[in-house]
Design an enzyme around this catalytic site. Structure first.
Site, PDB file in Angstrom:
ATOM      1  N   GLN B  73       0.828  -1.201   0.000  1.00 27.59           N
ATOM      2  CA  GLN B  73       0.000   0.000   0.000  1.00 27.59           C
ATOM      3  C   GLN B  73       0.860   1.247   0.000  1.00 27.59           C
ATOM      4  O   GLN B  73       1.935   1.274   0.576  1.00 27.59           O
ATOM      5  CB  GLN B  73      -0.893   0.004   1.231  1.00 27.59           C
ATOM      6  CG  GLN B  73      -2.056  -0.962   1.120  1.00 27.59           C
ATOM      7  CD  GLN B  73      -2.850  -0.992   2.398  1.00 27.59           C
ATOM      8  OE1 GLN B  73      -3.114   0.042   2.994  1.00 27.59           O
ATOM      9  NE2 GLN B  73      -3.222  -2.189   2.826  1.00 27.59           N
TER      10      GLN B  73
HETATM   11  N1  LIG Z   1      -6.257 -14.192 -10.889  1.00 30.83           N
HETATM   12  C1  LIG Z   1      -5.239 -14.126 -10.032  1.00 30.83           C
HETATM   13  N2  LIG Z   1      -5.387 -13.490  -8.864  1.00 30.83           N
HETATM   14  C2  LIG Z   1      -4.340 -13.431  -8.027  1.00 30.83           C
HETATM   15  C3  LIG Z   1      -3.093 -14.036  -8.345  1.00 30.83           C
HETATM   16  N3  LIG Z   1      -2.237 -13.802  -7.318  1.00 30.83           N
HETATM   17  C4  LIG Z   1      -2.935 -13.102  -6.397  1.00 30.83           C
HETATM   18  N4  LIG Z   1      -4.196 -12.883  -6.811  1.00 30.83           N
HETATM   19  C5  LIG Z   1      -5.267 -12.169  -6.105  1.00 30.83           C
HETATM   20  O1  LIG Z   1      -4.912 -10.797  -5.986  1.00 30.83           O
HETATM   21  C6  LIG Z   1      -5.360 -10.278  -4.722  1.00 30.83           C
HETATM   22  C7  LIG Z   1      -4.186  -9.677  -3.966  1.00 30.83           C
HETATM   23  O2  LIG Z   1      -3.267 -10.705  -3.598  1.00 30.83           O
HETATM   24  P1  LIG Z   1      -2.269 -10.557  -2.374  1.00 30.83           P
HETATM   25  O3  LIG Z   1      -1.412 -11.754  -2.351  1.00 30.83           O
HETATM   26  O4  LIG Z   1      -2.987 -10.180  -1.149  1.00 30.83           O
HETATM   27  O5  LIG Z   1      -1.458  -9.279  -2.848  1.00 30.83           O
HETATM   28  P2  LIG Z   1      -0.294  -8.514  -2.053  1.00 30.83           P
HETATM   29  O6  LIG Z   1       0.708  -8.122  -3.078  1.00 30.83           O
HETATM   30  O7  LIG Z   1       0.175  -9.302  -0.907  1.00 30.83           O
HETATM   31  O8  LIG Z   1      -1.063  -7.193  -1.583  1.00 30.83           O
HETATM   32  P3  LIG Z   1      -0.717  -6.279  -0.288  1.00 30.83           P
HETATM   33  O9  LIG Z   1      -0.541  -7.190   0.866  1.00 30.83           O
HETATM   34  O10 LIG Z   1      -1.916  -5.381  -0.189  1.00 30.83           O
HETATM   35  O11 LIG Z   1       0.518  -5.507  -0.621  1.00 30.83           O
HETATM   36  C8  LIG Z   1      -6.000 -11.441  -3.998  1.00 30.83           C
HETATM   37  O12 LIG Z   1      -7.393 -11.362  -4.217  1.00 30.83           O
HETATM   38  C9  LIG Z   1      -5.439 -12.668  -4.669  1.00 30.83           C
HETATM   39  O13 LIG Z   1      -6.300 -13.772  -4.627  1.00 30.83           O
HETATM   40  C10 LIG Z   1      -2.967 -14.719  -9.599  1.00 30.83           C
HETATM   41  O14 LIG Z   1      -1.942 -15.269  -9.979  1.00 30.83           O
HETATM   42  N5  LIG Z   1      -4.068 -14.717 -10.409  1.00 30.83           N
END
Ligand SMILES: Nc1nc2c(ncn2[C@@H]2O[C@H](COP(=O)(O)OP(=O)(O)OP(=O)(O)O)[C@@H](O)[C@H]2O)c(=O)[nH]1
Ligand SMILES: Nc1nc2c(ncn2[C@@H]2O[C@H](COP(=O)(O)OP(=O)(O)OP(=O)(O)O)[C@@H](O)[C@H]2O)c(=O)[nH]1
Ligand SMILES: [Mg+2]
Ligand SMILES: [Mg+2]
Lengths: 216, 184
Positions: B73
């Site tokens: 974020q």
């Molecule tokens: N379709 C799809 N969705 C994904 C994939 N990887 C993650 N997501 C989705 O993207 C969203 C964010 O994923 P996170 O792993 O929480 O992302 P993050 O980078 O950790 O985000 P922050 O913790 O906010 O920095 C979630 O709803 C996941 O299910 C993917 O390979 N394909």
């Protein structure tokens, strides 16, 4: 596969780091979908070789490295007869570039250890190499070789021979070549800097807008 | 051969007592936490945005691998740099379907890698969410991020889907070859 400035974990790393390969099999290299470089000292020359991925999906990055390259090493899989046409096209595109035309080209007809590998003469023919390099005024040498045989000092002699050739050709005409490269590189750097500033400015504006929305 | 982080360790065995640090960064919603779970072979269930950071440690053969997943974020991004000391490898995760934010994520990466503690540190870009039809191909992302201007380090871009796991192991293979050649 083939690359601008070289494939290959294989022969480059083996040259540089005999013994490091340890129990890692030479078959065990990940495809390059990016960039790596290796610095070599070869007699009086200090050389940097860029190893760029040769896969279709990453080939577009090659052109970003033309300006600062003094020469090209094109590695060909001589055993993959079906892809010779693709190889020819890719190579034509490289030599067509005004930032490359006129620079020396070493072609490594690799994988000679494989059964059915095309000979030097056949590779020249399938790539129409003579016509290609003449059209673009590139000095060219081709070496049949195998990147998986031998390590370090015992690396395939043809690869060494090819590299010596390339370095000596570059050295012979160094001043003119160097002038061209300095000019092209300066131009490209300026362009990249400008792009960078523009992007920074655009992103700054996006961030500001978002910030003002949050405080609305 | 094992999966995920363990497979990296298995290849590195024979040099016990080492500790390695990998930092996982990217904008919010890029998929960092999902990827981390995938690497640690945990089942991917609901994941909430990361506040602060997650650390996963994998121990094996006298070898320790720490992966830091720091939230993406906007409000936490200024803190990214604080966690960069003695990083051995940087993984940068991109939501390949979020074209609108390519410039922003490129800018974040550029600002980040200017940090001294990241000089020369190899960079793996995971072009994530390739399962979505709107995902941009890896080469396009490489251009969008101007990866060619990164000359001081090795970089690799790996198309993947953290959700299905596709491409993740290939990225890990690249990581182990990087660490192996640096170990000497
Ligand atoms: N379709 C799809 N969705 C994904 C994939 N990887 C993650 N997501 C989705 O993207 C969203 C964010 O994923 P996170 O792993 O929480 O992302 P993050 O980078 O950790 O985000 P922050 O913790 O906010 O920095 C979630 O709803 C996941 O299910 C993917 O390979 N394909
Ligand atoms: N038999 C044989 N196999 C080789 C030789 N050189 C490379 N290979 C194999 O060919 C495959 C591709 O080799 P790489 O070194 O990854 O080729 P590359 O040109 O770097 O490919 P990209 O990284 O995709 O551009 C690997 O499995 C190598 O082991 C050779 O001289 N003989
Ligand atoms: Mg390669
Ligand atoms: Mg998260």
């Amino acid at each position: 596969m083939f690359n601008l400035m070289a494939n290959c974990c294989n022969w480059l790393k083996r040259w540089q780091e005999p013994g490091v390969m340890g129990d890692e099999s030479p078959e065990d290299v990940a495809p390059t979908v990016g960039f790596s470089k290796i610095d070599l000292k070869q007699g009086r020359f200090e050389v940097t070789i860029f190893d760029l991925g040769g896969g279709k999906r990453i080939r577009n990055i090659w052109r970003n490295y033309y300006a600062e390259s003094y020469g090209v090493i094109f590695v060909v899989d001589s055993s993959d007869i079906e892809r010779m046409e693709e190889t020819k096209q890719a190579m034509t595109e490289v030599l067509n570039s005004p930032k490359i035309s006129g620079k020396p080209v070493l072609v490594l007809a690799n994988k000679q250890d494989r059964e059915g590998a095309l000979s030097e003469a056949d590779v020249i023919e399938s790539l129409s190499l003579e016509k290609l390099v003449n059209e673009h005024k590139c000095l060219c040498q081709i070496e049949p070789c195998s990147a998986v045989m031998g390590c370090g000092k015992k690396i395939d002699k043809s690869i060494k021979k090819g590299l010596y050739w390339l370095l000596h050709i570059i050295a012979k005409d160094f001043d003119a070549l160097n002038e061209r490269i300095q000019r092209d590189t300066t131009e490209q750097k300026a362009y990249e800097e400008q792009k960078k500033r523009e992007r920074a400015e655009r992103v700054r504006r996006i961030r500001e807008e978002r910030y003002s929305l949050c405080n609305f | 051969m094992g999966e995920g982080l363990l497979s990296v360790i298995q290849r590195l065995r024979g040099s016990p007592g080492q500790e390695l640090r990998i930092v996982l960064l990217g904008l919010d919603n890029a998929g960092k936490t999902t990827l981390l779970k995938r690497l640690a072979s945990e089942e991917v269930t609901t994941i909430t945005p990361t506040q602060g950071f997650n650390i996963k440690s994998v121990h094996s053969h006298g070898f320790k691998l720490n992966v830091w997943d720091i939230g993406g974020q906007r409000s936490v991004r200024p803190y990214w740099r604080k966690y960069l000391g003695s990083t051995d490898l940087l993984i940068y995760v991109i939501d390949s379907a979020d074209q609108k934010r390519f410039e922003e994520t490129g800018q974040e990466l550029a600002e980040l890698t200017e940090d001294e503690s990241l000089t020369g540190v190899p960079l793996l870009v995971f072009a994530n969410k390739q399962d979505l039809v709107t995902a941009a191909p890896a080469a396009e992302i490489a251009e969008g991020l101007s990866l060619h201007t990164y000359r001081d380090r090795e970089w690799q871009i790996q198309a993947c889907s953290a959700l299905s796991g596709e491409g993740v192991q290939d990225g890990m293979n690249w990581i182990s070859s990087q660490i192996m050649s640096r170990k000497k």
